[in-house]
Enzyme design. Structure first.
Site, mmCIF file in Angstrom:
data_model
loop_
_atom_site.group_PDB
_atom_site.id
_atom_site.type_symbol
_atom_site.label_atom_id
_atom_site.label_comp_id
_atom_site.label_asym_id
_atom_site.label_seq_id
_atom_site.Cartn_x
_atom_site.Cartn_y
_atom_site.Cartn_z
ATOM 1 N N SER A 48 -36.403 -55.695 -23.152
ATOM 2 C CA SER A 48 -35.915 -55.692 -21.772
ATOM 3 C C SER A 48 -34.665 -54.851 -21.592
ATOM 4 C CB SER A 48 -35.626 -57.129 -21.315
ATOM 5 O OG SER A 48 -34.640 -57.728 -22.149
ATOM 6 N N ASN B 272 -33.390 -55.082 -15.462
ATOM 7 C CA ASN B 272 -32.203 -55.795 -15.937
ATOM 8 C C ASN B 272 -30.905 -55.081 -15.589
ATOM 9 O OD1 ASN B 272 -33.364 -58.102 -16.908
ATOM 10 N ND2 ASN B 272 -33.659 -57.317 -18.978
ATOM 11 N N HIS C 46 -42.543 -53.555 -20.582
ATOM 12 C CA HIS C 46 -41.691 -54.721 -20.342
ATOM 13 C C HIS C 46 -42.355 -55.642 -19.335
ATOM 14 C CE1 HIS C 46 -37.744 -56.348 -18.433
ATOM 15 N NE2 HIS C 46 -38.258 -57.217 -19.283
#
Length: 286
Positions: free
Chosen positions: A123, A194, A144
């Site tokens: 991630s 993220n 991901h």
């Protein structure tokens, strides 16, 4: 191999939350799956998670029992990496640690056929750096998945410095074959998801720690004010506070103080309150 029609067996390295979820959706789509972890108990825990997830689908009438049983039967568990030798595509979902991932990819490079593409579910970590542990850097791509994998529709495809375009296109096609929707990111820290999500979560934690509002009002305000399904504190609990902390620390190292983890996040992790998976994080869970 870059043609979906030639893909029969998927290897999944890691039987934790993400690995077991990836194994489940691949098997649900009709692929045979070899799910590998380093200990038999981890593999068994992975099967337990898959069976619990399938049971929920059956109870909600989103899947019948015979279909759920067929999904489980298509998944083989192992602790031996050599059992992935005949896989047509491999997705790594091991712990979010660069040394571990590089070791896994170096070992996979020696085990699977030279023309087999390798994907990492990282991630935040660099696809390029992970790929450098192999002699097939052009065949390594980021894939991901979002958590929980069987429910969430999104998959982030991440392009390493040397990733071949045909492998990137194959990654998109594979994820779509699993019923997912994809977007693409360059190999920059945190990628799209993220890089944006972790500051949002950390600021929600800081707002709670600094007394801006109680946790329920912070989450309610963000849900009603921005039309997201979960607020930052609830979402952090579902992701896992340890995972949020690891991701934030990686981004902090790469991008500076704007990604510094919230103090209360670190304190919660130190206390062992990691969220839903431990029964307590910012909220309590049965």
């Amino acid at each position: 191999m870059r043609d979906l029609e030639t893909i029969d067996t998927i290897g999944v390295v890691g039987a934790g939350t993400m690995g077991s979820g990836i194994a489940q959706v691949a098997a649900t789509s009709g692929y045979d799956v070899v799910m590998r972890d380093v200990k038999e108990e981890f593999v068994e825990n992975g099967f337990d998670a898959i069976e619990s997830s399938l049971d929920r689908f059956v109870s909600r009438e989103k899947m019948d029992r015979s279909t759920a049983d067929a999904v489980t039967e298509r998944i083989a568990g192992t602790t031996e990496l050599d059992d992935l030798a005949d896989c047509d595509f491999v997705v790594e979902a091991a712990v979010e640690d660069m040394d571990v991932k590089q070791d896994v990819f170096a070992d996979l490079d020696a085990v699977v056929d030279d023309d087999v593409a390798l994907a990492t579910n990282t991630s935040t970590l660099s696809i390029t750096t992970i790929a450098s542990a192999t002699d097939r850097e052009e065949e390594v791509v980021g894939l991901h998945f979002m958590n929980p994998v069987p429910v969430m529709k999104g998959v982030e495809v991440v392009v390493g410095e040397k990733t071949d375009r045909a492998v990137v296109d194959f990654a998109h096609e594979f994820a779509e074959e699993l019923g997912k929707e994809t977007w693409e990111s360059d190999d920059k820290p945190g990628f799209v998801t993220n890089r944006i999500l972790m500051p949002w979560i950390n600021e929600g934690i800081r707002a709670y720690d600094e007394g801006v509002a109680d946790k329920e009002d912070i989450d309610t305000g963000m849900k009603l004010g921005t039309n997201v399904p979960m607020g930052p504190l609830e979402l952090a609990d579902h992701i896992g506070l340890d995972i949020c902390l690891d991701a934030s620390q990686t981004l902090h190292e790469e991008l500076g103080d704007r990604y510094k983890p919230a103090y209360l996040l670190k304190r919660k992790v130190d206390a062992g309150d990691l969220g839903k998976k431990t029964g307590e994080g910012f909220y309590e869970y049965d």
